[in-house]
Design an enzyme around this catalytic site. Sequence first.
Site, PDB file in Angstrom:
ATOM      1  N   LYS A  20      28.589 -31.710 -44.247  1.00 35.58           N
ATOM      2  CA  LYS A  20      27.391 -32.039 -45.029  1.00 35.58           C
ATOM      3  C   LYS A  20      26.917 -30.867 -45.893  1.00 35.58           C
ATOM      4  O   LYS A  20      26.655 -31.037 -47.072  1.00 35.58           O
ATOM      5  CB  LYS A  20      26.227 -32.432 -44.113  1.00 35.58           C
ATOM      6  CG  LYS A  20      26.376 -33.748 -43.405  1.00 35.58           C
ATOM      7  CD  LYS A  20      25.065 -34.184 -42.758  1.00 35.58           C
ATOM      8  CE  LYS A  20      24.491 -33.191 -41.757  1.00 35.58           C
ATOM      9  NZ  LYS A  20      25.297 -32.974 -40.546  1.00 35.58           N
ATOM     10  N   ARG A  95      16.590 -37.354 -38.820  1.00 32.58           N
ATOM     11  CA  ARG A  95      17.567 -37.368 -37.738  1.00 32.58           C
ATOM     12  C   ARG A  95      17.169 -38.319 -36.623  1.00 32.58           C
ATOM     13  O   ARG A  95      17.916 -38.487 -35.662  1.00 32.58           O
ATOM     14  CB  ARG A  95      17.668 -35.966 -37.143  1.00 32.58           C
ATOM     15  CG  ARG A  95      18.941 -35.204 -37.520  1.00 32.58           C
ATOM     16  CD  ARG A  95      18.825 -33.868 -36.849  1.00 32.58           C
ATOM     17  NE  ARG A  95      19.997 -33.086 -36.716  1.00 32.58           N
ATOM     18  CZ  ARG A  95      20.376 -32.140 -37.572  1.00 32.58           C
ATOM     19  NH1 ARG A  95      19.740 -31.942 -38.682  1.00 32.58           N
ATOM     20  NH2 ARG A  95      21.426 -31.400 -37.298  1.00 32.58           N
ATOM     21  N   ARG A 134      34.022 -22.729 -37.417  1.00 33.29           N
ATOM     22  CA  ARG A 134      32.858 -22.213 -38.136  1.00 33.29           C
ATOM     23  C   ARG A 134      32.094 -21.201 -37.273  1.00 33.29           C
ATOM     24  O   ARG A 134      31.524 -20.235 -37.789  1.00 33.29           O
ATOM     25  CB  ARG A 134      31.921 -23.378 -38.508  1.00 33.29           C
ATOM     26  CG  ARG A 134      30.743 -22.918 -39.337  1.00 33.29           C
ATOM     27  CD  ARG A 134      29.933 -24.072 -39.871  1.00 33.29           C
ATOM     28  NE  ARG A 134      29.036 -24.628 -38.889  1.00 33.29           N
ATOM     29  CZ  ARG A 134      28.297 -25.722 -39.077  1.00 33.29           C
ATOM     30  NH1 ARG A 134      28.395 -26.398 -40.211  1.00 33.29           N
ATOM     31  NH2 ARG A 134      27.486 -26.163 -38.157  1.00 33.29           N
ATOM     32  N   ARG A 140      27.113 -18.708 -35.569  1.00 27.27           N
ATOM     33  CA  ARG A 140      25.901 -19.459 -35.241  1.00 27.27           C
ATOM     34  C   ARG A 140      25.782 -19.622 -33.737  1.00 27.27           C
ATOM     35  O   ARG A 140      26.732 -19.987 -33.062  1.00 27.27           O
ATOM     36  CB  ARG A 140      25.938 -20.851 -35.904  1.00 27.27           C
ATOM     37  CG  ARG A 140      25.398 -20.836 -37.303  1.00 27.27           C
ATOM     38  CD  ARG A 140      25.539 -22.170 -37.987  1.00 27.27           C
ATOM     39  NE  ARG A 140      24.953 -23.291 -37.237  1.00 27.27           N
ATOM     40  CZ  ARG A 140      24.657 -24.452 -37.814  1.00 27.27           C
ATOM     41  NH1 ARG A 140      24.870 -24.636 -39.108  1.00 27.27           N
ATOM     42  NH2 ARG A 140      24.157 -25.438 -37.113  1.00 27.27           N
ATOM     43  N   ARG A 151      25.275 -31.527 -29.320  1.00 27.61           N
ATOM     44  CA  ARG A 151      24.808 -31.947 -30.647  1.00 27.61           C
ATOM     45  C   ARG A 151      25.429 -33.279 -31.063  1.00 27.61           C
ATOM     46  O   ARG A 151      24.794 -34.109 -31.701  1.00 27.61           O
ATOM     47  CB  ARG A 151      25.102 -30.847 -31.681  1.00 27.61           C
ATOM     48  CG  ARG A 151      24.159 -29.658 -31.498  1.00 27.61           C
ATOM     49  CD  ARG A 151      24.624 -28.441 -32.241  1.00 27.61           C
ATOM     50  NE  ARG A 151      24.642 -28.623 -33.671  1.00 27.61           N
ATOM     51  CZ  ARG A 151      25.471 -27.991 -34.490  1.00 27.61           C
ATOM     52  NH1 ARG A 151      26.357 -27.131 -34.014  1.00 27.61           N
ATOM     53  NH2 ARG A 151      25.419 -28.204 -35.774  1.00 27.61           N
TER      54      ARG A 151
HETATM   55  P1  AMP Z   1      21.684 -28.398 -38.942  1.00 30.79           P
HETATM   56  O1  AMP Z   1      21.924 -27.123 -39.666  1.00 30.79           O
HETATM   57  O2  AMP Z   1      21.197 -29.510 -39.826  1.00 30.79           O
HETATM   58  O3  AMP Z   1      22.842 -28.820 -38.089  1.00 30.79           O
HETATM   59  O4  AMP Z   1      20.458 -28.125 -37.929  1.00 30.79           O
HETATM   60  C1  AMP Z   1      20.562 -27.151 -36.913  1.00 30.79           C
HETATM   61  C2  AMP Z   1      19.574 -27.464 -35.798  1.00 30.79           C
HETATM   62  O5  AMP Z   1      18.237 -27.474 -36.326  1.00 30.79           O
HETATM   63  C3  AMP Z   1      19.737 -28.831 -35.159  1.00 30.79           C
HETATM   64  O6  AMP Z   1      20.713 -28.839 -34.137  1.00 30.79           O
HETATM   65  C4  AMP Z   1      18.330 -29.077 -34.611  1.00 30.79           C
HETATM   66  O7  AMP Z   1      18.085 -28.332 -33.442  1.00 30.79           O
HETATM   67  C5  AMP Z   1      17.471 -28.502 -35.708  1.00 30.79           C
HETATM   68  N1  AMP Z   1      17.158 -29.508 -36.747  1.00 30.79           N
HETATM   69  C6  AMP Z   1      17.510 -29.502 -38.062  1.00 30.79           C
HETATM   70  N2  AMP Z   1      17.049 -30.593 -38.690  1.00 30.79           N
HETATM   71  C7  AMP Z   1      16.382 -31.303 -37.757  1.00 30.79           C
HETATM   72  C8  AMP Z   1      15.695 -32.546 -37.768  1.00 30.79           C
HETATM   73  N3  AMP Z   1      15.609 -33.294 -38.879  1.00 30.79           N
HETATM   74  N4  AMP Z   1      15.132 -32.976 -36.606  1.00 30.79           N
HETATM   75  C9  AMP Z   1      15.181 -32.247 -35.477  1.00 30.79           C
HETATM   76  N5  AMP Z   1      15.840 -31.093 -35.388  1.00 30.79           N
HETATM   77  C10 AMP Z   1      16.434 -30.610 -36.515  1.00 30.79           C
END
Ligand code: AMP
Length: 194
Positions: A20, A95, A134, A140, A151
Amino acid sequence: MSGVSMKSRILLLGPPGAGKGTQAATLTEALDIPHISTGDMLRAAVKAGTPVGRKAKAVMDSGELVSDEIVIGIAEERLSEDDAREGFLLDGFPRTLAQADALDAMLGRLDVELDCCLAITVDNEAVVGRLLKRAEIEGRADDNEETIRERMRVYDAETAPLLEFYGNRDRLVEVDGLGTINEVGERIRKSLNG
Ligand code: AMP
């Protein structure tokens, strides 16, 4: 890129590791719209040590979702900025169904509509491999195998229902995420132009 001006309010959905972020970067540059990633905003908040960042860190590290309340707040603030007026790409938000309802409400307040929900589909096992790779490159904290699997589980339970939510409104465009970055990018361009 022709024809895309009609579809400039885009929501990008897909499991962790579907690519993404990478596709969002290319697409937002081509369409000249802001890339709004709640994950990036939360990581920035963690780094800056803000109150939101302090609350979110442990949750993010464990692979769980940050509370709807926090995320909805930061998304609304960002979407209300001037540069998002004509278009935007939301990456990683909504989400949950509660977030999708909140997004509807905030877009209503801004008097705009979502043009397209672009879903990148991939095989779960294939993305675990991608994410582990990654983890080595970016370091990360949420990219170890246990957290990655958590996740995925959270995605299947909380986020996958959004496919039906947007599908029911004829806003869903699904794109196969298997292949090189360019191959997937090309599929996305075609589907947005179609
Ligand atoms: P991402 O980079 O989008 O994979 O987000 C990393 C982490 O941030 C996720 O695993 C969640 O813990 C948190 N996170 C990001 N966006 C959201 C969202 N819309 N709702 C809840 N948690 C989020």
